[in-house]
Scaffold this motif. Structure first.
Motif, PDB file in Angstrom:
ATOM      1  N   TYR A  19       0.853  -1.197   0.000  1.00 49.10           N
ATOM      2  CA  TYR A  19       0.000   0.000   0.000  1.00 49.10           C
ATOM      3  C   TYR A  19       0.882   1.237   0.000  1.00 49.10           C
ATOM      4  N   GLU A  22      -0.090   5.151   3.142  1.00 47.85           N
ATOM      5  CA  GLU A  22      -0.964   4.701   4.224  1.00 47.85           C
ATOM      6  C   GLU A  22      -2.426   4.582   3.811  1.00 47.85           C
ATOM      7  N   ASP A  23      -2.682   4.452   2.509  1.00 48.72           N
ATOM      8  CA  ASP A  23      -4.044   4.264   1.996  1.00 48.72           C
ATOM      9  C   ASP A  23      -4.327   2.763   1.963  1.00 48.72           C
ATOM     10  N   LEU A  24      -4.929   2.239   3.025  1.00 53.30           N
ATOM     11  CA  LEU A  24      -5.177   0.804   3.142  1.00 53.30           C
ATOM     12  C   LEU A  24      -6.380   0.339   2.326  1.00 53.30           C
ATOM     13  N   ASP A  25      -7.074   1.237   1.658  1.00 55.39           N
ATOM     14  CA  ASP A  25      -8.214   0.853   0.816  1.00 55.39           C
ATOM     15  C   ASP A  25      -7.786   0.514  -0.603  1.00 55.39           C
ATOM     16  N   GLU A  27      -4.934  -1.273  -2.667  1.00 54.55           N
ATOM     17  CA  GLU A  27      -3.723  -2.102  -2.724  1.00 54.55           C
ATOM     18  C   GLU A  27      -2.964  -1.779  -4.014  1.00 54.55           C
ATOM     19  N   TYR A  28      -1.682  -1.414  -3.874  1.00 50.34           N
ATOM     20  CA  TYR A  28      -0.862  -1.018  -5.022  1.00 50.34           C
ATOM     21  C   TYR A  28      -0.408  -2.243  -5.812  1.00 50.34           C
TER      22      TYR A  28
END
Length: 165
Positions: A19, A22-25, A27-28
């Motif tokens: 991620y 810190e954007d846990l919504d 997934e990279y």
């Protein structure tokens, strides 16, 4: 940051999401990781130490290295099995008995001298604090026969005086 602390001696694999910011919504990417868990052990630079055959009352010496494979810090302890304890072997640690992250390899000097004819192969155990044993074979011969000890006598013939009689 990824950490790996295996509890068993086996292969591990996992898929981890990566991620950003810190954007846990969102997934990279997915990251496939593998690791091999193993218990610490000691290895040796050769499978066996063969000491030179020497005449009676002459000291035979040899050196091998103990190699650390996973210990953070360990004080080397040697033990001979009960059936080998009558063999006159001496172990010296010229650089000390501690092996670990700071000292990955330690030389061990082995000395053998006998006043009686003797041939042996002994299993020398290096024991860790948990009682795990790592074995090295040591072989040696002391004999009064010139034919048996000729390679040694030939190598040091300038030191000895031979008399007929």
């Amino acid at each position: 940051k990824v950490g790996f602390l295996p509890l068993e001696d086996k292969q591990y694999s996992a898929v981890l999401g990566v991620y950003l910011d810190e954007d846990l919504d969102a997934e990279y990417l997915k990251l496939n990781v593998r690791g091999l868990g193993m218990f610490p052990k000691l290895r040796f630079d050769s499978p066996e130490l063969v000491l030179p055959t020497v005449p009676l009352g002459v000291k035979a010496k040899g050196v091998f290295n103990v190699i650390n494979d996973g210990y953070e810090n360990l004080e080397l302890q040697t033990k001979l099995p009960p059936e080998s304890q009558c063999i006159p072997l001496k172990f010296k640690f010229p650089e000390g008995r501690n092996i670990g992250v700071g000292r990955p390899e330690v030389p061990v000097e082995v000395e053998f001298m006998s006043s009686k004819p003797l041939s042996f192969t002994a299993k020398v155990d290096f024991v860790d604090q948990d009682g795990n044993r790592f074995s090295m074979r040591v072989t040696g011969t002391a004999d009064n026969c010139l034919l048996t000890s000729f390679p040694f006598v030939a190598a040091v013939r300038d030191v000895f005086e031979f008399k007929a009689g």
